[in-house]
Motif scaffolding. Structure first.
Motif, PDB file in Angstrom:
ATOM      1  N   ALA A  81       6.978   6.747  14.306  1.00 59.80           N
ATOM      2  CA  ALA A  81       5.799   6.266  13.582  1.00 59.80           C
ATOM      3  C   ALA A  81       6.108   4.963  12.851  1.00 59.80           C
ATOM      4  CB  ALA A  81       5.323   7.328  12.597  1.00 59.80           C
ATOM      5  N   TYR A  82       7.327   4.847  12.356  1.00 60.27           N
ATOM      6  CA  TYR A  82       7.740   3.584  11.713  1.00 60.27           C
ATOM      7  C   TYR A  82       7.759   2.454  12.731  1.00 60.27           C
ATOM      8  CZ  TYR A  82      11.166   0.066  10.278  1.00 60.27           C
ATOM      9  OH  TYR A  82      11.810  -1.112  10.026  1.00 60.27           O
ATOM     10  N   LYS A  83       8.318   2.716  13.913  1.00 60.72           N
ATOM     11  CA  LYS A  83       8.424   1.663  14.923  1.00 60.72           C
ATOM     12  C   LYS A  83       7.055   1.228  15.436  1.00 60.72           C
ATOM     13  CE  LYS A  83      13.014   3.131  16.539  1.00 60.72           C
ATOM     14  NZ  LYS A  83      13.776   3.742  17.663  1.00 60.72           N
ATOM     15  N   GLU A  84       6.145   2.192  15.574  1.00 66.96           N
ATOM     16  CA  GLU A  84       4.837   1.875  16.163  1.00 66.96           C
ATOM     17  C   GLU A  84       3.770   1.538  15.129  1.00 66.96           C
ATOM     18  OE1 GLU A  84       3.476   4.700  19.046  1.00 66.96           O
ATOM     19  OE2 GLU A  84       5.504   5.072  19.838  1.00 66.96           O
ATOM     20  N   GLN A  85       3.853   2.138  13.930  1.00 66.68           N
ATOM     21  CA  GLN A  85       2.794   1.969  12.937  1.00 66.68           C
ATOM     22  C   GLN A  85       3.260   1.292  11.650  1.00 66.68           C
ATOM     23  OE1 GLN A  85      -0.231   2.708  13.816  1.00 66.68           O
ATOM     24  NE2 GLN A  85       0.321   3.732  15.728  1.00 66.68           N
ATOM     25  N   GLY A  86       4.561   1.106  11.476  1.00 68.95           N
ATOM     26  CA  GLY A  86       5.070   0.449  10.279  1.00 68.95           C
ATOM     27  C   GLY A  86       5.120   1.331   9.045  1.00 68.95           C
ATOM     28  N   SER A  87       5.060   2.648   9.215  1.00 68.32           N
ATOM     29  CA  SER A  87       5.052   3.557   8.066  1.00 68.32           C
ATOM     30  C   SER A  87       6.465   3.755   7.521  1.00 68.32           C
ATOM     31  CB  SER A  87       4.469   4.918   8.477  1.00 68.32           C
ATOM     32  OG  SER A  87       3.121   4.788   8.879  1.00 68.32           O
ATOM     33  N   LEU A  88       6.608   3.521   6.215  1.00 68.22           N
ATOM     34  CA  LEU A  88       7.891   3.631   5.531  1.00 68.22           C
ATOM     35  C   LEU A  88       7.928   4.937   4.745  1.00 68.22           C
ATOM     36  CD1 LEU A  88       7.933  -0.018   4.133  1.00 68.22           C
ATOM     37  CD2 LEU A  88       9.169   0.807   6.150  1.00 68.22           C
ATOM     38  N   ASP A 117       0.941  13.164   9.783  1.00 70.48           N
ATOM     39  CA  ASP A 117      -0.365  12.647  10.200  1.00 70.48           C
ATOM     40  C   ASP A 117      -0.655  11.303   9.538  1.00 70.48           C
ATOM     41  OD1 ASP A 117      -2.957  13.071  11.594  1.00 70.48           O
ATOM     42  OD2 ASP A 117      -3.745  13.100   9.553  1.00 70.48           O
ATOM     43  N   ILE A 118      -0.323  11.178   8.263  1.00 72.49           N
ATOM     44  CA  ILE A 118      -0.516   9.900   7.562  1.00 72.49           C
ATOM     45  C   ILE A 118       0.395   8.824   8.148  1.00 72.49           C
ATOM     46  CG2 ILE A 118      -0.186   8.719   5.353  1.00 72.49           C
ATOM     47  CD1 ILE A 118      -1.067  11.290   3.961  1.00 72.49           C
ATOM     48  N   ALA A 119       1.661   9.200   8.434  1.00 75.58           N
ATOM     49  CA  ALA A 119       2.599   8.223   8.981  1.00 75.58           C
ATOM     50  C   ALA A 119       2.118   7.650  10.313  1.00 75.58           C
ATOM     51  CB  ALA A 119       3.976   8.865   9.151  1.00 75.58           C
ATOM     52  N   TYR A 171       0.846  -1.187   0.000  1.00 71.87           N
ATOM     53  CA  TYR A 171       0.000   0.000   0.000  1.00 71.87           C
ATOM     54  C   TYR A 171       0.881   1.236   0.000  1.00 71.87           C
ATOM     55  CZ  TYR A 171      -3.236   3.595   1.639  1.00 71.87           C
ATOM     56  OH  TYR A 171      -3.971   4.737   1.764  1.00 71.87           O
ATOM     57  N   ALA A 172       0.645   2.131  -0.952  1.00 73.04           N
ATOM     58  CA  ALA A 172       1.436   3.353  -1.070  1.00 73.04           C
ATOM     59  C   ALA A 172       0.500   4.548  -1.127  1.00 73.04           C
ATOM     60  CB  ALA A 172       2.313   3.307  -2.324  1.00 73.04           C
ATOM     61  N   ARG A 190      -2.971   0.984   7.498  1.00 78.61           N
ATOM     62  CA  ARG A 190      -2.445  -0.296   6.998  1.00 78.61           C
ATOM     63  C   ARG A 190      -1.312  -0.746   7.913  1.00 78.61           C
ATOM     64  NH1 ARG A 190      -5.959   1.066   3.881  1.00 78.61           N
ATOM     65  NH2 ARG A 190      -6.195   0.526   1.659  1.00 78.61           N
ATOM     66  N   LYS A 191      -1.072  -2.047   7.925  1.00 77.00           N
ATOM     67  CA  LYS A 191       0.025  -2.570   8.736  1.00 77.00           C
ATOM     68  C   LYS A 191       1.359  -2.090   8.204  1.00 77.00           C
ATOM     69  CE  LYS A 191       1.929  -6.861  10.603  1.00 77.00           C
ATOM     70  NZ  LYS A 191       1.810  -8.343  10.658  1.00 77.00           N
ATOM     71  N   THR A 192       1.498  -2.076   6.876  1.00 76.85           N
ATOM     72  CA  THR A 192       2.702  -1.544   6.223  1.00 76.85           C
ATOM     73  C   THR A 192       2.254  -0.563   5.156  1.00 76.85           C
ATOM     74  OG1 THR A 192       3.935  -3.589   6.595  1.00 76.85           O
ATOM     75  CG2 THR A 192       4.783  -2.085   4.912  1.00 76.85           C
ATOM     76  N   ALA A 193       2.792   0.632   5.183  1.00 84.25           N
ATOM     77  CA  ALA A 193       2.420   1.652   4.200  1.00 84.25           C
ATOM     78  C   ALA A 193       3.667   2.406   3.757  1.00 84.25           C
ATOM     79  CB  ALA A 193       1.397   2.623   4.784  1.00 84.25           C
ATOM     80  N   LEU A 194       3.793   2.570   2.454  1.00 85.26           N
ATOM     81  CA  LEU A 194       4.847   3.408   1.895  1.00 85.26           C
ATOM     82  C   LEU A 194       4.288   4.818   1.774  1.00 85.26           C
ATOM     83  CD1 LEU A 194       7.751   3.280   0.661  1.00 85.26           C
ATOM     84  CD2 LEU A 194       6.634   3.163  -1.579  1.00 85.26           C
ATOM     85  N   VAL A 195       4.849   5.736   2.549  1.00 78.96           N
ATOM     86  CA  VAL A 195       4.384   7.120   2.570  1.00 78.96           C
ATOM     87  C   VAL A 195       5.366   7.941   1.731  1.00 78.96           C
ATOM     88  CG1 VAL A 195       3.774   9.095   4.000  1.00 78.96           C
ATOM     89  CG2 VAL A 195       3.413   6.774   4.864  1.00 78.96           C
TER      90      VAL A 195
END
Length: 373
Positions: free
Chosen positions: A202-209, A164-166, A56-57, A171-176
């Protein structure tokens, strides 16, 4: 010369082309070693092949300066919009350009009726106050004109939406994907450090890349001839390389202020499609995500392989920009609303003259859509 106004001669007529050629040759003898040295550096780039992975991007994009502007002299309004690639409007505000910089302050202040929850939350998340945020939002304060501050304000709004998106990717994994590299002059350097830490958390807690993608950069301009002569990216597969920091220093005269204080990304060059002539893009990857850079670039390549109208450019960026910019039909509606509001408080005679003025095509100008990507 006969027929030429005032008998003036063209500049070309005064040039001694033989002398110019000789001077060019002597000047290039001095400059040519620079190209040879650059080619040597480019040959040392480690080019890595990447494949394609689905993920998901999402990307938010703010309108470029002047694209969403209404001008009915002497009235000037700037429409700041940020829309994401899902078509969701994340932010919109109409700024009166003569309104003074207190308008910016109010947008971040929860006690103001004109505040934006997004921007107020941005300050709270970073634990900074408005006066610590930027050097540039108060530019033009003495003149009561917002123009000098619109661009940094727009950039800060885009960072606020990204963060805010991050933190809420859905999603469990999201490319922001940021529209631009992970560097900015709009924020103070200590705020940039806090911003980076928040994205990392946010990466550590939400998986946002988080990744930053640009269409151009000083480094790419600096390297472009060397890359072309060496055929560095003329591969039949998607690929990337990391740009050494010493080359960034050579490309940026203001190395210390720009790269050391205003960035938290490590620069790469990437060709995201298999076409040997595919476009090469500058891409920033945060330091904390470097162990996953190949994976992230493969996610990014998946978004670019069938993008339209420009194959090789991430499709979420194209979609977000198309959503952010108000096209001809939308702008015509806003024009009508603007005129209605102008005449609402006028006397009948003045209102009639205003409508006549508009009907004759005078005074009303607007920014509009242009192709992106």
């Amino acid at each position: 010369m006969a027929g030429r106004a005032g008998g003036r001669r063209l500049a070309l007529e005064t040039l001694d082309l033989k002398q110019v050629r000789e001077q060019l040759q002597r000047a290039l003898e001095v400059e040519r070693p620079l190209l040879a040295a650059l080619r040597d550096q480019v040959r040392g780039f480690g080019i890595h092949e990447i494949g394609y992975r689905q993920c998901y991007a999402i990307s938010p994009v703010a309108t470029d300066g002047g694209e969403n502007r209404l001008t009915f002299e002497p009235l000037n309004l700037e429409i700041i919009r940020v829309v994401d690639s899902e078509g969701l409007e994340r932010f919109q505000k109409i700024l009166p350009l003569s309104g003074g910089t207190d308008i910016f302050r109010a947008a971040f202040d929860r006690t103001s009726q004109d505040h934006s929850p997004l921007l107020a939350g941005f300050l709270e998340r970073l634990d900074v106050n408005y006066d610590e945020l930027s050097y540039f939002l108060e530019a033009g304060r003495g003149e009561g004109d917002l123009r000098a501050g619109v661009r940094p304000f727009r950039d800060i709004v885009e960072w606020a939406v990204l963060l805010d998106i991050a933190w809420n990717p859905g999603r469990k994994t999201a490319l922001v994907i940021r529209d631009g590299l992970l560097r900015t002059k709009a924020l103070r350097k200590d705020v940039i450090a806090k911003l980076a830490r928040s994205f990392e958390q946010a990466y550590k807690e939400q998986g946002s890349l988080l990744v930053g993608v640009a269409k151009r950069s000083k480094v790419l301009n600096y390297l472009s001839l060397g890359l072309a002569l060496e055929g560095t990216f003329r591969k039949k597969y998607a690929c990337f390389c990391e740009v050494p920091r010493d080359i960034e220093r050579e490309a940026h005269p203001q190395w210390r202020s720009w790269l050391e204080e205003a960035t938290f990304g490590i620069l790469h060059l990437a060709k995201l499609v298999e076409n040997p002539d595919g476009m090469v893009l500058p891409v920033d990857i945060p330091e904390w995500l470097m162990p996953r850079r190949k994976e992230m670039l493969e996610y990014l390549a998946e978004t670019a392989k069938s993008s339209f109208p420009t194959v090789g450019y991430p499709e979420p960026l194209i979609k977000a920009h198309e959503g952010a910019v108000l096209h001809g039909f939308e702008m015509s509606i806003l024009e009508d609303l603007l005129v209605e509001e102008v005449v609402r408080g006028q006397l009948t005679e003045d209102a009639d003259r205003t409508f006549e003025h508009v009907a004759m095509g005078r005074g009303l100008l607007r920014g509009g859509w242009k192709e992106y990507g």
